[in-house]
Scaffold this motif. Structure first.
Motif, PDB file in Angstrom:
ATOM      1  N   GLN A  46       2.855  10.489  -7.392  1.00  0.00           N
ATOM      2  CA  GLN A  46       3.636  10.944  -8.535  1.00  0.00           C
ATOM      3  C   GLN A  46       2.806  10.969  -9.813  1.00  0.00           C
ATOM      4  OE1 GLN A  46       6.853   8.163  -8.489  1.00  0.00           O
ATOM      5  NE2 GLN A  46       7.713   8.973  -6.586  1.00  0.00           N
ATOM      6  N   THR A  47       1.961   9.987 -10.010  1.00  0.00           N
ATOM      7  CA  THR A  47       1.136   9.913 -11.213  1.00  0.00           C
ATOM      8  C   THR A  47      -0.182   9.236 -10.898  1.00  0.00           C
ATOM      9  OG1 THR A  47       1.029   9.160 -13.503  1.00  0.00           O
ATOM     10  CG2 THR A  47       2.248   7.757 -11.990  1.00  0.00           C
ATOM     11  N   LYS A  48      -1.239   9.796 -11.429  1.00  0.00           N
ATOM     12  CA  LYS A  48      -2.574   9.251 -11.160  1.00  0.00           C
ATOM     13  C   LYS A  48      -2.921   8.101 -12.106  1.00  0.00           C
ATOM     14  CE  LYS A  48      -3.288  12.542  -8.170  1.00  0.00           C
ATOM     15  NZ  LYS A  48      -2.149  12.526  -7.287  1.00  0.00           N
ATOM     16  N   TYR A  49      -2.193   7.993 -13.212  1.00  0.00           N
ATOM     17  CA  TYR A  49      -2.445   6.940 -14.211  1.00  0.00           C
ATOM     18  C   TYR A  49      -1.149   6.220 -14.530  1.00  0.00           C
ATOM     19  CZ  TYR A  49      -6.913   9.247 -14.981  1.00  0.00           C
ATOM     20  OH  TYR A  49      -8.158   9.778 -14.819  1.00  0.00           O
ATOM     21  N   LEU A  50      -1.237   4.884 -14.654  1.00  0.00           N
ATOM     22  CA  LEU A  50      -0.070   4.082 -15.023  1.00  0.00           C
ATOM     23  C   LEU A  50      -0.278   3.490 -16.416  1.00  0.00           C
ATOM     24  CD1 LEU A  50       0.789   1.946 -11.852  1.00  0.00           C
ATOM     25  CD2 LEU A  50       2.012   3.922 -12.747  1.00  0.00           C
ATOM     26  N   ALA A  51       0.741   3.601 -17.256  1.00  0.00           N
ATOM     27  CA  ALA A  51       0.708   2.942 -18.571  1.00  0.00           C
ATOM     28  C   ALA A  51       1.022   1.459 -18.361  1.00  0.00           C
ATOM     29  CB  ALA A  51       1.731   3.584 -19.496  1.00  0.00           C
ATOM     30  N   ILE A  67       0.838  -1.205   0.000  1.00  0.00           N
ATOM     31  CA  ILE A  67       0.000   0.000   0.000  1.00  0.00           C
ATOM     32  C   ILE A  67       0.869   1.250   0.000  1.00  0.00           C
ATOM     33  CG2 ILE A  67      -1.663   1.339   1.361  1.00  0.00           C
ATOM     34  CD1 ILE A  67      -2.869  -1.389   2.223  1.00  0.00           C
ATOM     35  N   PHE A  68       1.954   1.231   0.785  1.00  0.00           N
ATOM     36  CA  PHE A  68       2.867   2.375   0.828  1.00  0.00           C
ATOM     37  C   PHE A  68       3.432   2.656  -0.558  1.00  0.00           C
ATOM     38  CE2 PHE A  68       7.101   4.231   1.369  1.00  0.00           C
ATOM     39  CZ  PHE A  68       6.790   5.355   2.134  1.00  0.00           C
ATOM     40  N   ALA A  69       3.893   1.608  -1.236  1.00  0.00           N
ATOM     41  CA  ALA A  69       4.473   1.768  -2.578  1.00  0.00           C
ATOM     42  C   ALA A  69       3.417   2.238  -3.576  1.00  0.00           C
ATOM     43  CB  ALA A  69       5.095   0.452  -3.041  1.00  0.00           C
ATOM     44  N   LEU A  70       2.203   1.700  -3.477  1.00  0.00           N
ATOM     45  CA  LEU A  70       1.124   2.126  -4.366  1.00  0.00           C
ATOM     46  C   LEU A  70       0.777   3.600  -4.131  1.00  0.00           C
ATOM     47  CD1 LEU A  70      -1.113  -1.060  -4.041  1.00  0.00           C
ATOM     48  CD2 LEU A  70      -0.078  -0.245  -6.175  1.00  0.00           C
ATOM     49  N   GLU A  71       0.686   4.006  -2.879  1.00  0.00           N
ATOM     50  CA  GLU A  71       0.370   5.406  -2.542  1.00  0.00           C
ATOM     51  C   GLU A  71       1.471   6.350  -3.034  1.00  0.00           C
ATOM     52  OE1 GLU A  71      -2.260   6.922  -1.430  1.00  0.00           O
ATOM     53  OE2 GLU A  71      -3.471   5.311  -0.606  1.00  0.00           O
ATOM     54  N   PHE A 120      -5.541   1.317  -8.589  1.00  0.00           N
ATOM     55  CA  PHE A 120      -5.420   2.689  -9.107  1.00  0.00           C
ATOM     56  C   PHE A 120      -6.794   3.265  -9.475  1.00  0.00           C
ATOM     57  CE2 PHE A 120      -0.934   2.550  -8.940  1.00  0.00           C
ATOM     58  CZ  PHE A 120      -0.485   3.852  -9.115  1.00  0.00           C
ATOM     59  N   GLN A 121      -7.653   2.453 -10.061  1.00  0.00           N
ATOM     60  CA  GLN A 121      -9.004   2.933 -10.391  1.00  0.00           C
ATOM     61  C   GLN A 121      -9.745   3.356  -9.117  1.00  0.00           C
ATOM     62  OE1 GLN A 121     -10.566  -0.525 -12.401  1.00  0.00           O
ATOM     63  NE2 GLN A 121     -10.091   0.293 -14.441  1.00  0.00           N
ATOM     64  N   ASN A 122      -9.686   2.488  -8.112  1.00  0.00           N
ATOM     65  CA  ASN A 122     -10.361   2.790  -6.846  1.00  0.00           C
ATOM     66  C   ASN A 122      -9.754   4.014  -6.159  1.00  0.00           C
ATOM     67  OD1 ASN A 122     -12.071   0.613  -7.209  1.00  0.00           O
ATOM     68  ND2 ASN A 122     -10.842  -0.768  -5.933  1.00  0.00           N
ATOM     69  N   ARG A 123      -8.438   4.112  -6.219  1.00  0.00           N
ATOM     70  CA  ARG A 123      -7.746   5.233  -5.574  1.00  0.00           C
ATOM     71  C   ARG A 123      -8.081   6.554  -6.268  1.00  0.00           C
ATOM     72  NH1 ARG A 123      -6.496   8.669  -3.049  1.00  0.00           N
ATOM     73  NH2 ARG A 123      -4.684   9.030  -1.739  1.00  0.00           N
TER      74      ARG A 123
END
Length: 137
Positions: free
Chosen positions: A30-35, A21-25, A57-60
Motif C-alpha cells: 500500500q505504501t513504500k514509506y511510513l510516517a 511478515i505478512f502484515a509488513l508486506e 521497510f528500509q531493507n524492503r
C-alpha cells in the motif's frame, strides 16, 4: 544474551513470525514509506519496536528497487533488440529498393550480379554474358 569473545553484547538478528511478515508486506504494497505515527501503530500492533519496522521497510525498499531495476533493464534490453530488429528490417527495405530501379542490361551487369548473389540461395548462378569465345545458347 549472547556475548562476543571480549565479553561485549553480541547483536542478534530478530526473527519475525509469518504473521508479522505478512502484515509488513501488505502494508508495503500500500505504501513504500511510513510516517512516524503509522510506524508506531504498526510496530505496536505487531509487537515489534519502531526501529525494527523502520529497518524492515528500509531493507524492503532496497530489495524492491533492485528488482524494479532488473525488470527495467530487461524491458530496455527487449526494447533495444526490437528497435535493432526493426532498424535492420528498414535497412533491408532500403536495399530492396534497388529492385525497383530500372536496370540497363548492357551497363549494369555488376549491379545485377550483386543483387542476384545477395538475394538468391547459391550465390546467383545466372550468367549475364557468356564468357569470351563461347556462343550463347
Amino acid at each position: 544474551i549472547l556475548l562476543d569473545k571480549d565479553g561485549k553484547r553480541k547483536h542478534t538478528r530478530p526473527t519475525f513470525s509469518g504473521q508479522q511478515i505478512f502484515a509488513l508486506e501488505k502494508t508495503f504494497e500500500q505504501t513504500k514509506y511510513l510516517a512516524g505515527p503509522e510506524r508506531a501503530r504498526l510496530a505496536y500492533s505487531l509487537g515489534m519496536t519502531e526501529s525494527q519496522v523502520k529497518v524492515w521497510f528500509q531493507n524492503r525498499r532496497t530489495k524492491w528497487r533492485k528488482k524494479h531495476a532488473a525488470e527495467m533493464a530487461t524491458a530496455k534490453k527487449k526494447q533495444d533488440s526490437e528497435t535493432e530488429r526493426l532498424k535492420g528490417a528498414s535497412e533491408n527495405e532500403d536495399e530492396d529498393d534497388d529492385y525497383n530501379k530500372p536496370l540497363d542490361p548492357n551497363s549494369d551487369d555488376e549491379k545485377i550480379t550483386q543483387l542476384l548473389k545477395k538475394h538468391k540461395p547459391g550465390g546467383g548462378g545466372l550468367l549475364l554474358h557468356p564468357p569470351e569465345g563461347e556462343a550463347s545458347a
